[in-house]
Design an enzyme around this catalytic site. Structure first.
Site, PDB file in Angstrom:
ATOM      1  N   TYR A 162       1.070  -1.238   0.031  1.00  0.00           N
ATOM      2  CA  TYR A 162      -0.006  -0.200  -0.006  1.00  0.00           C
ATOM      3  C   TYR A 162       0.927   1.011  -0.404  1.00  0.00           C
ATOM      4  CZ  TYR A 162      -3.999  -3.063   0.916  1.00  0.00           C
ATOM      5  OH  TYR A 162      -5.021  -4.099   1.398  1.00  0.00           O
TER       6      TYR A 162
HETATM    7  C1  COA Z   1      -0.769  -8.158   1.072  1.00  0.00           C
HETATM    8  C2  COA Z   1      -0.405  -9.006  -0.533  1.00  0.00           C
HETATM    9  C3  COA Z   1      -2.229  -8.623  -1.190  1.00  0.00           C
HETATM   10  C4  COA Z   1       0.375  -8.405  -1.268  1.00  0.00           C
HETATM   11  O1  COA Z   1       0.495  -9.427  -2.259  1.00  0.00           O
HETATM   12  P1  COA Z   1       2.118 -10.129  -3.075  1.00  0.00           P
HETATM   13  O2  COA Z   1       1.883 -10.625  -4.365  1.00  0.00           O
HETATM   14  O3  COA Z   1       2.074 -11.167  -2.050  1.00  0.00           O
HETATM   15  O4  COA Z   1       2.549  -8.921  -2.893  1.00  0.00           O
HETATM   16  P2  COA Z   1       3.883  -7.923  -3.290  1.00  0.00           P
HETATM   17  O5  COA Z   1       4.515  -9.223  -4.179  1.00  0.00           O
HETATM   18  O6  COA Z   1       3.952  -7.055  -4.106  1.00  0.00           O
HETATM   19  O7  COA Z   1       4.449  -8.118  -1.859  1.00  0.00           O
HETATM   20  C5  COA Z   1       4.492  -6.791  -1.059  1.00  0.00           C
HETATM   21  C6  COA Z   1       5.938  -6.869  -0.660  1.00  0.00           C
HETATM   22  O8  COA Z   1       5.459  -7.703   0.730  1.00  0.00           O
HETATM   23  C7  COA Z   1       7.103  -8.661   0.267  1.00  0.00           C
HETATM   24  N1  COA Z   1       6.796 -10.121   0.448  1.00  0.00           N
HETATM   25  C8  COA Z   1       6.122 -10.323  -0.284  1.00  0.00           C
HETATM   26  N2  COA Z   1       5.963 -11.463  -0.554  1.00  0.00           N
HETATM   27  C9  COA Z   1       7.070 -11.978   0.774  1.00  0.00           C
HETATM   28  C10 COA Z   1       7.952 -12.931   0.622  1.00  0.00           C
HETATM   29  N3  COA Z   1       7.554 -14.513   1.136  1.00  0.00           N
HETATM   30  N4  COA Z   1       9.333 -12.870   1.639  1.00  0.00           N
HETATM   31  C11 COA Z   1       9.656 -11.955   2.261  1.00  0.00           C
HETATM   32  N5  COA Z   1       8.587 -10.505   1.541  1.00  0.00           N
HETATM   33  C12 COA Z   1       8.067 -10.950   0.683  1.00  0.00           C
HETATM   34  C13 COA Z   1       7.670  -8.025  -1.234  1.00  0.00           C
HETATM   35  O9  COA Z   1       8.363  -8.277  -1.455  1.00  0.00           O
HETATM   36  C14 COA Z   1       6.119  -6.196  -0.954  1.00  0.00           C
HETATM   37  O10 COA Z   1       7.774  -5.513  -0.573  1.00  0.00           O
HETATM   38  P3  COA Z   1       8.339  -4.589  -1.858  1.00  0.00           P
HETATM   39  O11 COA Z   1       7.353  -3.440  -1.758  1.00  0.00           O
HETATM   40  O12 COA Z   1       9.090  -4.146  -0.164  1.00  0.00           O
HETATM   41  O13 COA Z   1       9.263  -4.932  -2.119  1.00  0.00           O
HETATM   42  C15 COA Z   1      -0.147 -10.419   0.262  1.00  0.00           C
HETATM   43  O14 COA Z   1       0.967 -10.707   0.613  1.00  0.00           O
HETATM   44  C16 COA Z   1      -1.415 -10.961   1.022  1.00  0.00           C
HETATM   45  O15 COA Z   1      -2.676 -11.744   0.786  1.00  0.00           O
HETATM   46  N6  COA Z   1      -0.697 -10.784   2.472  1.00  0.00           N
HETATM   47  C17 COA Z   1      -1.758 -11.701   3.429  1.00  0.00           C
HETATM   48  C18 COA Z   1      -2.896 -11.265   3.372  1.00  0.00           C
HETATM   49  C19 COA Z   1      -3.333  -9.478   3.677  1.00  0.00           C
HETATM   50  O16 COA Z   1      -2.290  -8.659   4.665  1.00  0.00           O
HETATM   51  N7  COA Z   1      -4.502  -8.636   3.064  1.00  0.00           N
HETATM   52  C20 COA Z   1      -4.104  -7.680   2.941  1.00  0.00           C
HETATM   53  C21 COA Z   1      -5.682  -7.432   3.749  1.00  0.00           C
HETATM   54  S1  COA Z   1      -5.942  -5.465   3.873  1.00  0.00           S
END
Ligand code: COA
Length: 199
Positions: A162
Site C-alpha cells: 500500500y
Molecule cells: C498483501 C498481499 C495481497 C500482497 O500480495 P503479494 O503478491 O505478496 O505482493 P508483493 O509481491 O508486491 O509483496 C508485497 C511486499 O511484501 C513482500 N513480500 C511478499 N512475500 C514475501 C516473502 N515471502 N518474504 C518476504 N517478503 C515478502 C514483498 O517484497 C513486497 O515488499 P516491497 O514492496 O518492499 O518489495 C499478500 O501479501 C497477502 O495476501 N497478504 C496477507 C493478507 C493481507 O494482509 N491482505 C491485505 C489485508 S487488507
C-alpha cells in the site's frame, strides 16, 4: 528444451463467477490472513451480499488448473454502510472532519474490501497486479481500505504494497465495533499512477 512453467492468469470475475469459486476464494482469504478455518463459513453470506452492492467488482489470479490463488474485491462506499459509519465515527472522534487540511476522505470513494494472495504465491507482485486490475476504470475520486496494524501471518507485506502505491493514513489504531484489534484506514486518490518500468 523444457517448457516454461505456466504462469497464473489475471482474471476479472462476475458475481456469478465469484459465487462459483467462493469456496476457493474464502480458502485464499483464510490462509492469507491466518484465520481459523471456520471463518470461511461465517464469511460466505457476507461476501455474497457484497456482490449485490453498487459498484461491486472483483479480480483474481487463477493457476493453470483454474483454481483461484488470489482474490480482491470492492464496491462503492457510502452512508448507511457499516464500514462507512465506522470510519466516519473514527474521523469525528479525532476531529478530522473539521480539519480543513484533511481531504474529505468519505466523499466519493471505492472501498477496497478484500485483497489476498495465497501464502505460497506471495512475493511475486500478484497483489499489485490484482489491485491495479480491480481499480482500473473505477469512477470514484478515492480508494479507501482498512488493514490490521499488525498482521501475524505476513507482517508488513500489505503495508509495503500500500505504501509503494501511495496510500496515506486516514486513521491509525482505529477500533472497529466488535473487533479488538487496531486497524489502519488508508486511502489515496484515483487513478493509481502507472507502474514503474521494471524492465
Ligand atoms: C498483501 C498481499 C495481497 C500482497 O500480495 P503479494 O503478491 O505478496 O505482493 P508483493 O509481491 O508486491 O509483496 C508485497 C511486499 O511484501 C513482500 N513480500 C511478499 N512475500 C514475501 C516473502 N515471502 N518474504 C518476504 N517478503 C515478502 C514483498 O517484497 C513486497 O515488499 P516491497 O514492496 O518492499 O518489495 C499478500 O501479501 C497477502 O495476501 N497478504 C496477507 C493478507 C493481507 O494482509 N491482505 C491485505 C489485508 S487488507
Amino acid at each position: 528444451m523444457t517448457a516454461a512453467p505456466a504462469r497464473p492468469r489475471l482474471v476479472t470475475l462476475s458475481s456469478v463467477e465469484l459465487a462459483d469459486h467462493l469456496g476457493e476464494a474464502l480458502d485464499v482469504y483464510v490462509a492469507a490472513m491466518g484465520y481459523p478455518p471456520g471463518t470461511a463459513r461465517q464469511r460466505r453470506n457476507l461476501w455474497l451480499e457484497h456482490t449485490r452492492r453498487a459498484g461491486w467488482r472483483c479480480a483474481g489470479w487463477m493457476d493453470p488448473g483454474g483454481h483461484l490463488i488470489g482474490i480482491a474485491y470492492g464496491y462503492s462506499g457510502g452512508p448507511g454502510q457499516w464500514w462507512f459509519e465506522e470510519v466516519r465515527r473514527g474521523l469525528a472522534a479525532r476531529g478530522a472532519a473539521r480539519d480543513p487540511a484533511q481531504p474529505d476522505w468519505l466523499h466519493d470513494y471505492f472501498e477496497l474490501t478484500e485483497l489476498h494472495v495465497r501464502p505460497d504465491a506471495q512475493g511475486s507482485r500478484l497483489g499489485e497486479g490484482m489491485l491495479r486490475a480491480l481499480l482500473d476504470g473505477v469512477r470514484h475520486r478515492m480508494v479507501l481500505l482498512s488493514t490490521p496494524e499488525y498482521a501475524p501471518r505476513a507482517p508488513g507485506r500489505a503495508w509495503r504494497l500500500y505504501r509503494r502505491l501511495g496510500f496515506e493514513d486516514v486513521l491509525r489504531d482505529h477500533r472497529f465495533t466488535g473487533d479488538s484489534r487496531p486497524f489502519a484506514v488508508l486511502g489515496r486518490t484515483l487513478p493509481l499512477p502507472p507502474p514503474p518500468d521494471r524492465g
